[in-house]
Design an enzyme around this catalytic site. Structure first.
Site, short mmCIF file in Angstrom:
data_model
loop_
_atom_site.label_atom_id
_atom_site.label_comp_id
_atom_site.label_asym_id
_atom_site.label_seq_id
_atom_site.Cartn_x
_atom_site.Cartn_y
_atom_site.Cartn_z
N SER A 1 -2.33 6.52 3.21
CA SER A 1 -1.98 5.33 3.98
C SER A 1 -3.21 4.47 4.20
O SER A 1 -3.85 4.04 3.23
CB SER A 1 -1.31 5.75 5.29
OG SER A 1 -0.69 4.66 5.91
N ASP B 1 9.48 4.28 1.00
CA ASP B 1 8.32 3.90 1.80
C ASP B 1 8.09 2.41 1.61
O ASP B 1 8.02 1.93 0.47
CB ASP B 1 7.10 4.70 1.31
CG ASP B 1 5.81 4.37 2.05
OD1 ASP B 1 5.82 3.52 2.96
OD2 ASP B 1 4.77 4.96 1.69
N HIS C 1 7.08 7.94 3.75
CA HIS C 1 5.66 7.81 4.03
C HIS C 1 5.15 9.04 4.78
O HIS C 1 5.85 9.61 5.61
CB HIS C 1 5.44 6.55 4.88
CG HIS C 1 4.00 6.17 5.02
ND1 HIS C 1 3.30 5.54 4.02
CD2 HIS C 1 3.12 6.34 6.05
CE1 HIS C 1 2.05 5.33 4.41
NE2 HIS C 1 1.93 5.80 5.65
#
Length: 318
Positions: free
Chosen positions: A153, A248, A278
């Site tokens: 991320s 995601d 995610h």
């Protein structure tokens, strides 16, 4: 493809909602830390050491994982996720342990400064300082000079950014950039944002909130050291393993970056995990069995990348 049953179970667990954005960042950060407290079920490695290293604005806390064996070993500098606002080395502890053992490498997990108390480029400066410190102190920490970077991320964003910085500033040689569900650009109308921006763990609302906390102003959004997709060219970057999740909102920007790397002549492996959400690589390791599969693929890519590099004599850094 439909959501994987384990991913659906995460979404149905109201206690596991990523977070609410109705409070100051410090409170959101505290909620996150409480929700994702380490399970303590990570693999046993030879040693784990917390220490501080010099940074551009003071000491940077890092956690150093050492594998079993005599060494010296290759190393990966790892950056946790959390939108540059929340998160710590604790939530990624199990993943760092797993990769440390699977590859036989030292993992240096970096607790960079967080926004909005420390806006861009604070996190980037700390991330690059950590990379250069590992390179310069390789012998001290049992590293043979071969280096990779990785993160999930916002951590994947930082791994991509330090790869750009190292290219641009003649920095340490990087064998591989491991980018798991990376943030590559501000929130957009890419299809994955349209299809999965609500009700799929990470939300558009969350990403918009993160992008209000991290940049200093709108001008930062055009800076490739914040948004790598804004880079003029991607030639000369390290090989990459880019891993995305089908469900995601960040999927399409990660895959776009992978294709841009390929167009620039950079060796890239792109893997999409169908039916996943995610956080599948590091944050939700206790909830998703796909994490172990993704770790195995990442470990194989890291071993292959390190096999292409020659260790420095006696494991000393320069």
């Amino acid at each position: 493809m439909a959501l994987h049953p384990e991913a659906r179970a995460v979404l149905e667990d109201s206690a596991a909602a990523l977070m609410r954005f109705d409070a100051p960042a410090a409170e959101v950060r505290a909620r996150f830390a409480e929700a994702w407290r380490s399970s303590g079920r990570g693999e046993v490695v030879d040693s784990v050491r917390d220490r501080a290293i010099p940074g551009p604005a003071g000491a940077i806390p890092v956690r150093i994982y050492r594998p079993h064996g005599d060494g010296p070993f290759p190393a990966m500098v790892w950056f946790h996720g959390g939108g540059w606002v929340v998160g710590s080395v604790d939530e990624n502890d199990a993943t760092c342990r797993a990769l440390c053992n699977a590859v036989g490498m030292v993992v240096v997990s970096v607790a960079y400064r967080l926004a909005p108390e420390h806006r861009y480029p604070a996190a980037v400066e700390d991330a690059y300082a950590a990379l250069t410190w590992v390179a310069a102190h390789a012998g001290e920490i049992g590293v043979d000079g071969r280096l990779a970077v990785g993160g999930e991320s916002a951590g994947g964003n930082l791994a991509a950014v330090v790869s750009l910085m190292s290219r641009d500033h003649d920095g340490p040689r990087i064998s591989l950039q491991l980018l798991a569900a990376p943030v590559m650009a501000p929130p957009s109308d890419r299809k994955s944002y349209v299809d999965y921006g609500e009700g799929h763990f990470l939300s558009r609302e969350g990403m918009e909130w993160f992008f209000r906390q991290y940049p200093r102003d709108e001008g930062d959004l055009d800076d490739p050291y914040l948004a790598p997709l804004a880079a003029g060219h991607l030639r000369g970057l390290p090989p990459a393993l880019v891993m995305t999740a089908e469900c995601d909102p960040l999927r399409d920007e990660g895959e776009e970056y992978a294709h841009r790397l390929l167009d620039a002549g950079v060796p890239v492996t792109l893997l999409r995990y169908e039916g996943q959400i995610h956080g599948f690589f590091a944050l939700l390791v206790d909830r998703l069995s796909v994490s172990a599969q993704a770790h195995a693929r990442a470990a194989a890519a890291l071993r292959a990348a390190f096999a292409q590099e020659v260790p420095w004599p006696h494991g000393t850094g320069g």
